[in-house]
Write a protein that holds these residues in place. Sequence first.
Motif, PDB file in Angstrom:
ATOM      1  N   GLY A  35       0.763  -1.216  -0.236  1.00  0.00           N
ATOM      2  CA  GLY A  35       0.216   0.132  -0.194  1.00  0.00           C
ATOM      3  C   GLY A  35       0.681   1.049  -0.054  1.00  0.00           C
ATOM      4  O   GLY A  35       0.265   2.403   0.083  1.00  0.00           O
ATOM      5  N   PRO A  37       3.052   4.686  -1.164  1.00  0.00           N
ATOM      6  CA  PRO A  37       2.516   5.545  -2.408  1.00  0.00           C
ATOM      7  C   PRO A  37       3.297   5.272  -3.555  1.00  0.00           C
ATOM      8  O   PRO A  37       4.586   4.488  -3.499  1.00  0.00           O
ATOM      9  N   GLU A  96      -6.963   5.164  -8.456  1.00  0.00           N
ATOM     10  CA  GLU A  96      -6.878   3.802  -8.373  1.00  0.00           C
ATOM     11  C   GLU A  96      -7.050   3.488  -6.736  1.00  0.00           C
ATOM     12  O   GLU A  96      -7.498   2.630  -6.307  1.00  0.00           O
ATOM     13  N   ARG A  97      -6.234   4.593  -5.896  1.00  0.00           N
ATOM     14  CA  ARG A  97      -6.254   4.068  -4.580  1.00  0.00           C
ATOM     15  C   ARG A  97      -7.720   4.088  -3.989  1.00  0.00           C
ATOM     16  O   ARG A  97      -8.101   3.301  -3.244  1.00  0.00           O
ATOM     17  N   THR A  98      -8.644   5.091  -4.417  1.00  0.00           N
ATOM     18  CA  THR A  98      -9.920   5.152  -3.702  1.00  0.00           C
ATOM     19  C   THR A  98     -10.745   3.938  -4.234  1.00  0.00           C
ATOM     20  O   THR A  98     -11.446   3.362  -3.607  1.00  0.00           O
ATOM     21  N   ARG A 100      -9.616   0.927  -4.925  1.00  0.00           N
ATOM     22  CA  ARG A 100      -9.183  -0.284  -4.303  1.00  0.00           C
ATOM     23  C   ARG A 100      -9.956  -0.219  -2.996  1.00  0.00           C
ATOM     24  O   ARG A 100     -10.317  -1.087  -2.343  1.00  0.00           O
ATOM     25  N   TYR A 101      -9.926   1.019  -2.211  1.00  0.00           N
ATOM     26  CA  TYR A 101     -10.538   1.135  -0.923  1.00  0.00           C
ATOM     27  C   TYR A 101     -12.090   0.530  -0.960  1.00  0.00           C
ATOM     28  O   TYR A 101     -12.497  -0.188  -0.123  1.00  0.00           O
ATOM     29  N   PRO A 114      -7.803   5.072   3.301  1.00  0.00           N
ATOM     30  CA  PRO A 114      -6.141   5.423   2.933  1.00  0.00           C
ATOM     31  C   PRO A 114      -6.050   6.775   3.470  1.00  0.00           C
ATOM     32  O   PRO A 114      -6.668   7.707   3.429  1.00  0.00           O
ATOM     33  N   VAL A 118      -0.761   9.907  -1.899  1.00  0.00           N
ATOM     34  CA  VAL A 118      -0.946   8.812  -2.859  1.00  0.00           C
ATOM     35  C   VAL A 118       0.289   8.672  -3.743  1.00  0.00           C
ATOM     36  O   VAL A 118       0.676   7.579  -4.315  1.00  0.00           O
TER      37      VAL A 118
END
Length: 306
Positions: A35, A37, A96-98, A100-101, A114, A118
Amino acid sequence: MSSPTGPASGLPVRMPRPRQPGRHRRPEPVAAPEGAPALVLAVPGTPSTATRSLAEEVVSIARSELPGLDARIGYVDGDDAEYPRLQSVLAHAAQERTARYEQAVAAGADVAAPEGPVAVVVPLLAGPDSALLRSIRQAVMDSRAAAELTDVLGPHPLLAEALHVRLSEAGLARADRARLFTVATAADGIILASVGGTEAVQAAGITGMLLAARLAVPVMAAALDEEGSIAATAEQLRSSGSAQLALAPYLIGPEIEPELLEAAAKEAGCPAAEALGAYPAIGKLVLSKYTTALGIAPQPTSAPVR
């Protein structure tokens, strides 16, 4: 045939190698934290296939030093078609991070929202250039992503090593520090060419002192983007006794047009080495900026003794 307690008598048994004790034991390999950055390499200048090849090589070196690293390339003057703009790369990393969460939450996983950056943005610059850094900073703000921007790569002993290698490749310096053999074309005075004005010249001068110690010849920094700076520095070196000069670009490459380097070498009346390019030290310094920003185990970045 094997028994429940191990291989049958007479068959070779492979035993694990014992861990080497003491302070000289080999360190455990470090991998990127889960996870972590993304490392986003901010590439200045006009994008081209040569620039992309150089940036990809730098990123490849960083990945080889830190397995599992999510490394991406963003072009300050990109077009979002062939060369993705820096702000687009950062915005995509945030999306992408949002995603995945949200997928983890939808699947019923107990995950925390998260936090933190990022991405960590590392400028592909050897020295400070206020105009280019302002453009990079603006691109980070325009992306609206939580990203951290690091300092430029220099000054650093590894850059002095890279400059030495580029000069030796061009036949303008001895390849070894001990000077066990001679090079007929070796320079006895080096002009360290930078871009970014006075601040860049001062920063280049620090690395220049390290280069002078390696080569045992005078090294003076000058600004490629200040009219007359290269010629004045060349004259100063010649007046102090240097007869055979060489121009060493304190540049990665993409931040300047090649024609400007050619014109500077002609102005100084001396041959020039290649820009630093994708020398392995550049990838290691990029990674060092990333790991330092995150506070994770830094990779070794000391210059080897020659």
